[in-house]
Scaffold this active site. Structure first.
Site, PDB file in Angstrom:
ATOM      1  N   GLY A 109       0.803  -1.222   0.000  1.00 37.67           N
ATOM      2  CA  GLY A 109       0.000   0.000   0.000  1.00 37.67           C
ATOM      3  C   GLY A 109       0.828   1.262   0.000  1.00 37.67           C
ATOM      4  O   GLY A 109       0.630   2.166  -0.812  1.00 37.67           O
ATOM      5  N   GLU A 128      10.727  -6.687   1.771  1.00 35.91           N
ATOM      6  CA  GLU A 128       9.944  -7.491   2.708  1.00 35.91           C
ATOM      7  C   GLU A 128      10.765  -8.713   3.085  1.00 35.91           C
ATOM      8  O   GLU A 128      11.246  -9.437   2.212  1.00 35.91           O
ATOM      9  CB  GLU A 128       8.614  -7.895   2.094  1.00 35.91           C
ATOM     10  CG  GLU A 128       7.805  -8.877   2.918  1.00 35.91           C
ATOM     11  CD  GLU A 128       7.507  -8.369   4.328  1.00 35.91           C
ATOM     12  OE1 GLU A 128       7.693  -9.158   5.285  1.00 35.91           O
ATOM     13  OE2 GLU A 128       7.099  -7.199   4.471  1.00 35.91           O
ATOM     14  N   ARG A 133       5.255 -13.035   1.650  1.00 33.27           N
ATOM     15  CA  ARG A 133       4.740 -11.663   1.660  1.00 33.27           C
ATOM     16  C   ARG A 133       5.465 -10.811   0.619  1.00 33.27           C
ATOM     17  O   ARG A 133       4.867  -9.907   0.016  1.00 33.27           O
ATOM     18  CB  ARG A 133       4.884 -11.048   3.055  1.00 33.27           C
ATOM     19  CG  ARG A 133       3.857 -11.567   4.051  1.00 33.27           C
ATOM     20  CD  ARG A 133       4.116 -11.064   5.461  1.00 33.27           C
ATOM     21  NE  ARG A 133       4.195  -9.623   5.560  1.00 33.27           N
ATOM     22  CZ  ARG A 133       3.145  -8.802   5.636  1.00 33.27           C
ATOM     23  NH1 ARG A 133       1.910  -9.302   5.612  1.00 33.27           N
ATOM     24  NH2 ARG A 133       3.319  -7.505   5.748  1.00 33.27           N
ATOM     25  N   CYS A 225       1.106   1.112  13.233  1.00 33.16           N
ATOM     26  CA  CYS A 225      -0.364   1.070  13.271  1.00 33.16           C
ATOM     27  C   CYS A 225      -0.792   0.658  14.671  1.00 33.16           C
ATOM     28  O   CYS A 225      -1.610  -0.238  14.851  1.00 33.16           O
ATOM     29  CB  CYS A 225      -0.927   0.129  12.206  1.00 33.16           C
ATOM     30  SG  CYS A 225      -0.408  -1.589  12.371  1.00 33.16           S
TER      31      CYS A 225
END
Length: 465
Positions: A109, A128, A133, A225
């Protein structure tokens, strides 16, 4: 939603009189938002805009994106609105092309956002550490279609070898995920105070691992987050004290209702669900102090000069293959194993450097795979914003046929010409099929196919655009 008691106690202590509103917000439905790809569409939606991101929109409900061909074509990305704040930060502090690292990038994103927000001609390296992933990250990068991107699969410590290489580094670090409670009930089950501490220690390790890779004067963007101060404000203070980073303020509109820092005096930007339309996000921005001890990129290039051309076999690449992309003179072409790729010439030395020092799993535009004497256009080429469509016959698909194609089912084309066809939906490229006259071979990647045969009522076949 039943929150862990320890989380309730510590968050009440932080938010004080705000806590009841915060807990109430966690019980509500998460907002749904998407971000358009400006390289693939110039349309504007009638939906509410995400105010800090020019390409972001809130949707009134959550359609089944899997069944929208435009989603698979990379016309938009489904992204939580708070995360789009990165767009605002990049546009405020980055005005010239840069070498940019997205360290913990999956599923993609923030990388696809950077590909749209950074000045044209910037090189984006997205990394990553977990291989499966990393493959998802590469898939989303390919769908976005920008060739100025390299996907790597490395531990953060590997980047220590690229001293002073990057102008901007985003560390969207692994965290305790409190901001995901509303969207992912598993995050609640996995939460513990001990895990918060483990995450904070891992975040410090990551920051030390990549600090040398940032050029003096470069920008470090730190985000999580999660809500607690141990991984947020306290980490911002750590970056300032231990690394000597200079805090940078971000200009924001008061109407955005971005929450200020909860402790300390370093400018921090919190997106809290009871005051902002989005999930939990914390972000803070720093500049690395200028230094006379600047390690030049040329010294890095020279280290690998003997290996620089190890993948390049330009004499084996037919000119007509090069013409499959627009502005082919701006690209160098690499032939290796069974794949021909194109990569921006301006970053040829960078590509060689990263090939030599990193585990690179994607770079530039995969153009063609060859089998015997047959050159098969690669799926990534269809999705590239540099695809030269004049070289291929095109067939526009209906919605139902597009879904059959995306499921990798057998399809029949209207045109009977024997050739490789570019298949489109509403003019947007979906991929390739090899037409054999009476039937067509579906060349959609097996690992990307839609596995569900059921089409739900809330599908999104163009209700979005």
């Amino acid at each position: 939603m039943e929150l862990p008691l320890a989380f309730i106690d510590r968050t009440k202590d932080l938010l004080k009189e705000e806590y009841p509103d915060f807990e109430k917000a966690l019980q509500e439905e998460s907002p749904v938002s998407i971000r358009l790809n400006p390289s693939k569409t110039s349309c504007e939606l009638s939906e509410e805009r995400v105010p800090w991101c020019p390409n972001g929109y809130y949707l009134p409900n959550r359609p089944a994106f899997t069944f929208d061909p435009l989603f698979h074509a990379g016309v938009y990305y489904v992204q939580e609105a708070s995360s789009m704040f990165l767009d605002h930060v990049i546009r405020q502090y980055v005005t010239d092309p840069v070498r940019y690292l997205d360290l913990c990038a999956a599923p993609g994103g923030k990388t696809t956002l950077a590909l749209s927000a950074l000045p044209a001609g910037s090189l984006i390296v997205c990394n990553e550490i977990i291989r499966n992933r990393a493959n998802i990250l590469a898939e989303n990068i390919l769908k976005w279609g920008n060739p100025y991107c390299i996907v790597t699969n490395n531990d953060s410590a590997t980047f220590n070898t690229l001293k002073h290489y990057f102008d901007v580094i985003l560390t969207d670090v692994p965290c305790s995920g409190e901001g995901m409670f509303r969207k992912d009930p598993a995050a609640i089950q996995e939460w513990s105070a001990a895990n918060v501490t483990r995450c904070a220690e891992r975040q410090k390790e990551i920051l030390h691992n990549i600090w040398d890779a940032l050029r003096p004067g470069g920008i470090l963007i730190y985000s999580t987050c999660t809500y607690n101060t141990q991984e947020n404000e306290e980490m911002a203070d750590y970056i300032h004290r231990r690394l000597g980073a200079i805090p940078l303020p971000v200009k924001i509109d008061p109407e955005w209702h971005v929450h200020k820092e909860l402790t300390g005096n370093i400018p921090c930007y919190r997106f809290m669900p009871h005051v902002t339309k989005g999930e939990g996000l914390f972000m803070t921005v720093f500049r690395k102090p200028e230094s006379e001890d600047l390690f030049s990129r040329e010294r890095l290039y020279n280290r690998i000069s003997s290996k620089k051309n190890r993948h390049e076999h330009k004499e084996n690449i037919p000119e007509n293959i090069k013409s499959w992309i627009k502005h082919s003179e701006q690209f160098s072409f690499v032939s290796g194993a069974d794949l021909i790729t194109a990569f921006p010439k301006v970053y040829s030395e960078d590509r060689a450097l990263l090939d030599a020092m990193m585990n690179v799993i994607h770079a530039g535009i995969p153009l063609s795979r060859f089998k015997g004497k047959d050159y098969i256009p690669d799926h990534a080429l269809a999705l590239s914003t540099f695809l030269n469509r004049t070289n291929f016959p095109i067939e526009e698909l209906s919605y139902d046929t597009a879904l059959s194609y995306l499921r990798r089912e057998s399809i029949r084309l209207q045109n009977t010409e024997r050739n490789y066809f570019l298949l489109t939906f509403q003019g947007k490229a979906l991929g390739w099929a090899k037409n054999l006259g009476n039937r067509a071979n579906n060349l959609y990647p097996q690992e990307w196919r839609i596995r569900s045969s059921h089409i739900p009522d809330n599908r999104a076949p163009l209700s979005i655009l």
